[in-house]
Design an enzyme around this catalytic site. Structure first.
Site, PDB file in Angstrom:
ATOM      1  N   CYS A 157      -0.819   3.520  17.162  1.00  0.00           N
ATOM      2  CA  CYS A 157      -2.047   4.308  17.040  1.00  0.00           C
ATOM      3  C   CYS A 157      -2.024   5.441  18.061  1.00  0.00           C
ATOM      4  CB  CYS A 157      -3.244   3.393  17.277  1.00  0.00           C
ATOM      5  SG  CYS A 157      -4.796   4.285  17.442  1.00  0.00           S
TER       6      CYS A 157
ATOM      7  N   ASN B  11     -12.699   2.800  -5.906  1.00  0.00           N
ATOM      8  CA  ASN B  11     -11.272   3.130  -5.985  1.00  0.00           C
ATOM      9  C   ASN B  11     -10.775   3.720  -4.672  1.00  0.00           C
ATOM     10  OD1 ASN B  11     -11.534   2.303  -8.576  1.00  0.00           O
ATOM     11  ND2 ASN B  11     -11.601   4.360  -9.460  1.00  0.00           N
ATOM     12  N   VAL B  12      -9.529   3.387  -4.350  1.00  0.00           N
ATOM     13  CA  VAL B  12      -8.925   3.914  -3.127  1.00  0.00           C
ATOM     14  C   VAL B  12      -8.051   5.134  -3.422  1.00  0.00           C
ATOM     15  CG1 VAL B  12      -9.086   1.761  -1.823  1.00  0.00           C
ATOM     16  CG2 VAL B  12      -7.083   2.150  -3.249  1.00  0.00           C
TER      17      VAL B  12
ATOM     18  N   GLY C 249     -16.097   1.623 -15.738  1.00  0.00           N
ATOM     19  CA  GLY C 249     -14.758   1.070 -15.530  1.00  0.00           C
ATOM     20  C   GLY C 249     -14.649   0.060 -14.410  1.00  0.00           C
TER      21      GLY C 249
ATOM     22  N   TYR D  33       0.820  -1.227   0.000  1.00  0.00           N
ATOM     23  CA  TYR D  33       0.000   0.000   0.000  1.00  0.00           C
ATOM     24  C   TYR D  33       0.850   1.271   0.000  1.00  0.00           C
ATOM     25  CZ  TYR D  33      -4.138  -2.841   0.279  1.00  0.00           C
ATOM     26  OH  TYR D  33      -5.131  -3.736  -0.034  1.00  0.00           O
TER      27      TYR D  33
ATOM     28  N   HIS E 134     -14.638   1.241  -0.666  1.00  0.00           N
ATOM     29  CA  HIS E 134     -13.482   0.392  -0.329  1.00  0.00           C
ATOM     30  C   HIS E 134     -12.384   1.181   0.384  1.00  0.00           C
ATOM     31  CE1 HIS E 134     -14.618  -2.785  -3.643  1.00  0.00           C
ATOM     32  NE2 HIS E 134     -15.404  -2.825  -2.586  1.00  0.00           N
TER      33      HIS E 134
ATOM     34  N   CYS F 185      -8.669  -0.178  17.401  1.00  0.00           N
ATOM     35  CA  CYS F 185      -9.742   0.700  17.925  1.00  0.00           C
ATOM     36  C   CYS F 185     -10.505   1.443  16.831  1.00  0.00           C
ATOM     37  CB  CYS F 185      -9.167   1.699  18.932  1.00  0.00           C
ATOM     38  SG  CYS F 185      -8.220   3.043  18.187  1.00  0.00           S
TER      39      CYS F 185
HETATM   40  P1  OAD Z   1     -10.978  -4.422 -12.309  1.00  0.00           P
HETATM   41  O1  OAD Z   1      -9.516  -4.370 -12.562  1.00  0.00           O
HETATM   42  O2  OAD Z   1     -11.553  -5.711 -11.881  1.00  0.00           O
HETATM   43  O3  OAD Z   1     -11.748  -3.986 -13.626  1.00  0.00           O
HETATM   44  C1  OAD Z   1     -11.421  -2.828 -14.324  1.00  0.00           C
HETATM   45  C2  OAD Z   1     -12.404  -2.674 -15.494  1.00  0.00           C
HETATM   46  O4  OAD Z   1     -12.075  -1.435 -16.138  1.00  0.00           O
HETATM   47  C3  OAD Z   1     -12.309  -3.780 -16.553  1.00  0.00           C
HETATM   48  O5  OAD Z   1     -13.632  -4.231 -16.879  1.00  0.00           O
HETATM   49  C4  OAD Z   1     -11.670  -3.092 -17.764  1.00  0.00           C
HETATM   50  O6  OAD Z   1     -12.166  -3.565 -18.996  1.00  0.00           O
HETATM   51  C5  OAD Z   1     -12.076  -1.643 -17.544  1.00  0.00           C
HETATM   52  N1  OAD Z   1     -11.124  -0.661 -18.092  1.00  0.00           N
HETATM   53  C6  OAD Z   1      -9.768  -0.739 -18.139  1.00  0.00           C
HETATM   54  N2  OAD Z   1      -9.245   0.369 -18.687  1.00  0.00           N
HETATM   55  C7  OAD Z   1     -10.295   1.182 -18.969  1.00  0.00           C
HETATM   56  C8  OAD Z   1     -10.414   2.464 -19.572  1.00  0.00           C
HETATM   57  N3  OAD Z   1      -9.353   3.167 -19.970  1.00  0.00           N
HETATM   58  N4  OAD Z   1     -11.665   2.993 -19.727  1.00  0.00           N
HETATM   59  C9  OAD Z   1     -12.763   2.290 -19.334  1.00  0.00           C
HETATM   60  N5  OAD Z   1     -12.709   1.076 -18.784  1.00  0.00           N
HETATM   61  C10 OAD Z   1     -11.502   0.522 -18.600  1.00  0.00           C
HETATM   62  O7  OAD Z   1     -11.303  -3.244 -11.288  1.00  0.00           O
HETATM   63  P2  OAD Z   1     -12.604  -3.007 -10.382  1.00  0.00           P
HETATM   64  O8  OAD Z   1     -13.818  -3.544 -11.045  1.00  0.00           O
HETATM   65  O9  OAD Z   1     -12.597  -1.615  -9.945  1.00  0.00           O
HETATM   66  O10 OAD Z   1     -11.204  -4.159  -4.227  1.00  0.00           O
HETATM   67  O11 OAD Z   1     -12.251  -3.934  -9.139  1.00  0.00           O
HETATM   68  C11 OAD Z   1     -13.159  -4.006  -8.072  1.00  0.00           C
HETATM   69  C12 OAD Z   1     -12.421  -4.250  -6.779  1.00  0.00           C
HETATM   70  O12 OAD Z   1     -11.574  -5.388  -6.911  1.00  0.00           O
HETATM   71  C13 OAD Z   1     -11.459  -3.154  -6.365  1.00  0.00           C
HETATM   72  O13 OAD Z   1     -12.081  -2.078  -5.720  1.00  0.00           O
HETATM   73  C14 OAD Z   1     -10.519  -3.870  -5.453  1.00  0.00           C
HETATM   74  C15 OAD Z   1     -10.298  -5.089  -6.300  1.00  0.00           C
HETATM   75  O14 OAD Z   1      -9.850  -6.211  -5.664  1.00  0.00           O
HETATM   76  C16 OAD Z   1     -10.517  -4.377  -3.104  1.00  0.00           C
HETATM   77  O15 OAD Z   1      -9.290  -4.333  -3.051  1.00  0.00           O
HETATM   78  C17 OAD Z   1     -11.387  -4.689  -1.913  1.00  0.00           C
END
Ligand code: OAD
Length: 229
Positions: free
Chosen positions: A131, A88-89, A170, A52, A104, A115
């Site tokens: 902490c 997104n973080v 996305g 991180y 997230h 805590c």
């Molecule tokens: P993913 O990496 O699973 O998916 C990203 C999506 O964005 C894919 O469907 C791509 O096709 C699309 N993509 C990539 N580049 C793009 C662009 N330039 N324009 C538009 N779309 C694009 O990411 P998330 O779905 O956000 O959680 O992942 C969900 C969660 O899984 C995250 O928040 C994280 C991860 O594990 C935790 O860590 C708890």
């Protein structure tokens, strides 16, 4: 019109932040069980902090792109009530001038695993940090790991039930509960649009699809919504 927008890693891809599941995505290089679960943190907190710390550095150097700016314009337009929820973080929505619900968590925040006090994250976090509230060396990034409850779910489900339009941008539709939001919104009567590079895993749940890169598709879609208002 009440609009509910869910964003995922794809909206930040063109700002230089890697996605998770695309070719070269973070989960192709790291084992998520090691760096994104409470069990992984208990086993090796140093490894989790290193992961991180690197992501925090990348996110701090990144700038919002045309898609983040377009959503900011939409939220500032007087004609719609917009709820923006991000998985997104990073803080690119905030850098573009909008408040988002970070279901997230956020890389720029820290919390105590013991805590649950929260504070602004330093650039580098380490297992030796204590902490400020309880004094325990259990500080962690304020991000939600697999197996943990995402933040602000009551507000999110209330807003989903009120939405006229649900838009996912996305996100691959592989992680719940976010992947289930489209079904919730549709059950409450919303029209659903997916904006993504490729069809997601829950693509068939949407009424409409806009395929392409976020920096092109999102400004075009926002232009149409503001133009119709
Ligand atoms: P993913 O990496 O699973 O998916 C990203 C999506 O964005 C894919 O469907 C791509 O096709 C699309 N993509 C990539 N580049 C793009 C662009 N330039 N324009 C538009 N779309 C694009 O990411 P998330 O779905 O956000 O959680 O992942 C969900 C969660 O899984 C995250 O928040 C994280 C991860 O594990 C935790 O860590 C708890």
């Amino acid at each position: 019109m009440r609009i509910f927008i869910l964003t995922g890693a794809g909206i930040s891809a063109e700002s230089g932040l890697g996605t998770f599941r695309d070719e070269d995505g973070l989960w192709t290089k790291y084992d998520l069980r090691e760096v994104a679960t409470p069990e992984g943190f208990a086993r090796d907190p140093g490894k989790v902090h290193d992961f991180y710390n690197a992501r925090r550095k990348n996110a701090a150097a990144a700038s919002p792109n045309a898609a983040h700016h377009a959503l900011a314009r939409l939220m500032q337009s007087a004609h719609q009530e917009v709820t923006l929820v991000t998985q997104n973080v990073d803080s690119l929505h905030e850098k573009a001038g909008t408040a988002a619900i970070h279901m997230h968590g956020r890389l720029d925040r820290a919390t105590c695993h013991n805590c649950r006090a929260t504070w602004e994250a330093p650039a580098i976090m380490s297992p030796d940090d204590v902490c400020g509230s309880c004094g325990r060396p259990e500080t962690r990034p304020d991000v939600v790991w697999f197996g943990e409850m995402p933040y602000e779910m009551d507000t999110i489900y209330t807003k989903l039930a009120e939405a006229d339009l649900f838009v996912a941008i996305g996100t691959s539709g592989q992680v719940y509960p976010a992947a289930g939001f489209v079904a919730e919104a549709k059950a409450a009567g919303a029209h659903a649009i997916e904006i993504n590079l490729d069809p997601s895993d829950v693509s068939t749940a949407f009424h409409e699809h806009i395929l392409g890169s976020a920096t092109r598709t999102v400004p075009e879609w926002v232009g149409r919504v503001i133009g119709q208002a």
